[in-house]
Enzyme design. Structure first.
Site, short mmCIF file in Angstrom:
data_model
loop_
_atom_site.label_atom_id
_atom_site.label_comp_id
_atom_site.label_asym_id
_atom_site.label_seq_id
_atom_site.Cartn_x
_atom_site.Cartn_y
_atom_site.Cartn_z
N ALA A 52 -2.89 1.93 13.62
CA ALA A 52 -2.91 0.99 12.51
C ALA A 52 -2.23 1.63 11.31
O ALA A 52 -2.68 2.66 10.81
CB ALA A 52 -4.35 0.61 12.15
N GLY A 81 2.55 7.00 9.83
CA GLY A 81 2.54 6.31 11.12
C GLY A 81 3.82 6.52 11.89
O GLY A 81 3.80 6.81 13.10
N GLY A 82 4.95 6.39 11.20
CA GLY A 82 6.23 6.67 11.85
C GLY A 82 6.33 8.11 12.30
O GLY A 82 6.87 8.42 13.37
N GLU A 131 3.40 8.21 -7.24
CA GLU A 131 3.39 6.75 -7.11
C GLU A 131 3.81 6.10 -8.43
O GLU A 131 3.78 6.72 -9.50
CB GLU A 131 1.99 6.27 -6.74
CG GLU A 131 1.44 6.85 -5.45
CD GLU A 131 2.13 6.29 -4.22
OE1 GLU A 131 2.78 5.24 -4.33
OE2 GLU A 131 2.01 6.92 -3.15
N LYS A 155 -10.95 14.60 -1.71
CA LYS A 155 -10.80 15.68 -0.73
C LYS A 155 -11.87 16.75 -0.92
O LYS A 155 -12.41 17.28 0.05
CB LYS A 155 -9.39 16.28 -0.86
CG LYS A 155 -8.28 15.30 -0.56
CD LYS A 155 -6.92 15.86 -0.94
CE LYS A 155 -5.81 14.86 -0.70
NZ LYS A 155 -4.50 15.33 -1.19
#
Length: 428
Positions: free
Chosen positions: A10, A16-17, A191, A206
């Site tokens: 997901a 993810g790639g 960001e 974290k």
């Protein structure tokens, strides 16, 4: 022949790639180390048409992310992000269906780790999250397994690569925060809304996970005192250098007789300490064990390759059938540690004031310090930082933090002060 470990993925962003590319590139090696092949069988993301630079046609596409928990997969990998929403829904559905769950989602674990840990234990399945803290650095495994026999005195380190990149740039080039932040955003290190990074929230997520594993306590993100680097000036970096320090945003957790102390705060780090030499977007974590001594974990804390490496390492463990309690001991054994009072902590501090350039200002600051019981080691006034203002930097002798807080409170609202004072702890 052993059946492959079937994975549903997901989230098809950067990480993810990276997971898909890593499984493709090291397929044979991974299969030999895992004892069987690891194969992605289904994927899900928001935009099916987006070109992600990898061949997705070989996988089943699932529009409803939650349905991945009901697929023919053995394990679900969540790389969506966010403390709640689809990520949490998927986590609950996966563990409820009796499937293993791997995530890089530190926010979700910081807020809901206890619930998810209980669900994983009840189902007898793995909940693994090496990629949630410090990217590709195996610090979770190092604390949970390698240092398992030790009582950990404290754990601390550089947990946010964005902030470390900004501080390193300010240090190397003598530039101010706002200018370097804009460059970090242009380069993709920060960001568009960098608040979670520069205000210390990401590092606090974290730290709460590390503290739980290090000290056998329940994750307590709400007890982490977090402040970031938003108000740091280039002059602070220069002053620290003149004093023999470098500025680093550190997360620090320490267990003691009065409870668990957790804080994310900018620190002055001595030049002879390893963390002073961690630059750029790297992360580093120090753990101090009573038998093993000081352990230093350092490496890339983000990015597709390092984070994918941690995700696939978790998959290899699951393929081998190697997993234990998510937080190093059963949830029922995790202590509900009280929040330690930071005012009782002793140490040295760096304080910076921007003040009106007028007679009596230094005396006013010195009087506030005296009345609060703060002993001054050095007081330095630098040239004008702007029209009609100067910078005053103070280094204190060792003393209780409560005294410094009281001194700053005495100065609150003073007509002599311009803007907010900067308080940085000196790493002992």
């Amino acid at each position: 022949m052993t059946d492959p470990l079937r994975v549903a993925l997901a989230g098809l962003g950067t990480v993810g790639g990276g997971v898909i590319r890593l499984l493709d590139a090291n397929r044979d090696l991974i299969a030999r180390r895992a004892g069987r092949a690891i194969e992605i069988v289904a994927v899900s993301a928001r935009d099916r048409s987006k070109d992600r630079g990898v061949d997705l046609s070989r996988f089943d596409w699932v529009d409803d992310t939650t349905a991945l928990a009901r697929s023919d997969a053995d394990v679900v990998v969540e790389l969506i992000g966010g403390s709640d929403g689809p990520a949490l829904t998927l986590a609950r559905a996966t563990l409820g269906a009796g499937k293993a769950f791997v995530t890089a989602n530190k926010a979700m674990l910081a807020h809901h780790g206890l619930e998810l840990g209980e669900a994983a234990e009840a189902a007898g399945v793995a909940l693994k999250f090496e990629a949630a803290v410090a990217g590709g650095i195996p610090v979770i495994k190092g604390l949970r397994e390698g240092a398992a026999a030790n009582e950990i005195a404290r754990v601390y380190g550089i947990l946010n690569g964005t902030c470390n990149f900004i501080l390193s740039k300010m240090e190397a080039e003598g530039r101010d925060f706002a200018e370097v932040l804009a460059e970090a955003q242009a380069l993709g290190y920060a960001e568009a809304d960098p608040s979670f990074d520069i205000d210390g929230v990401d590092a606090a997520h974290k730290l709460s996970i590390l503290a739980s594993i290090a000290f056998g306590t329940r994750p307590a993100f709400g007890d982490v005192a977090a402040s970031g680097i938003r108000h740091l000036l280039g002059a602070d970096i220069a002053e620290a250098a003149a004093l023999g320090y470098r500025v680093r945003l550190l997360g620090l957790a320490e267990a003691g007789p009065n409870g668990l102390f957790q804080r994310v705060h900018p620190h002055l780090v001595p030049l002879d300490h390893p963390l002073a030499h961690v630059t750029g977007s790297l992360n580093a974590v120090v753990a101090e064990g009573n038998f093993v001594g000081r352990l230093l974990f350092q490496g890339a804390g983000a990015g597709d390759g390092p984070t994918a490496s941690a995700v696939v390492a978790d998959l290899i463990d699951i393929a081998r059938g190697e997993f234990g309690p998510p937080f190093a001991m059963p949830v029922a054994s995790l202590a509900a540690a009280p929040k330690a009072d930071s005012g009782e902590r002793r140490g040295r501090a760096y304080l910076r004031f921007t003040v009106a350039d007028k007679v009596g200002v230094l005396a006013e600051i010195a009087a506030a310090m005296r009345d609060a019981g703060v002993s001054i080691e050095s007081l330095i006034q630098r040239g004008a930082s702007g029209e009609g203002s100067v910078l005053v930097a103070i280094v204190t002798h060792e003393g209780p933090e409560r005294s410094v807080a009281q001194a700053l409170e005495k100065l609150r609202g003073s007509q002599s002060l311009i803007g907010q004072p900067m308080w940085m702890h000196i790493l002992g």
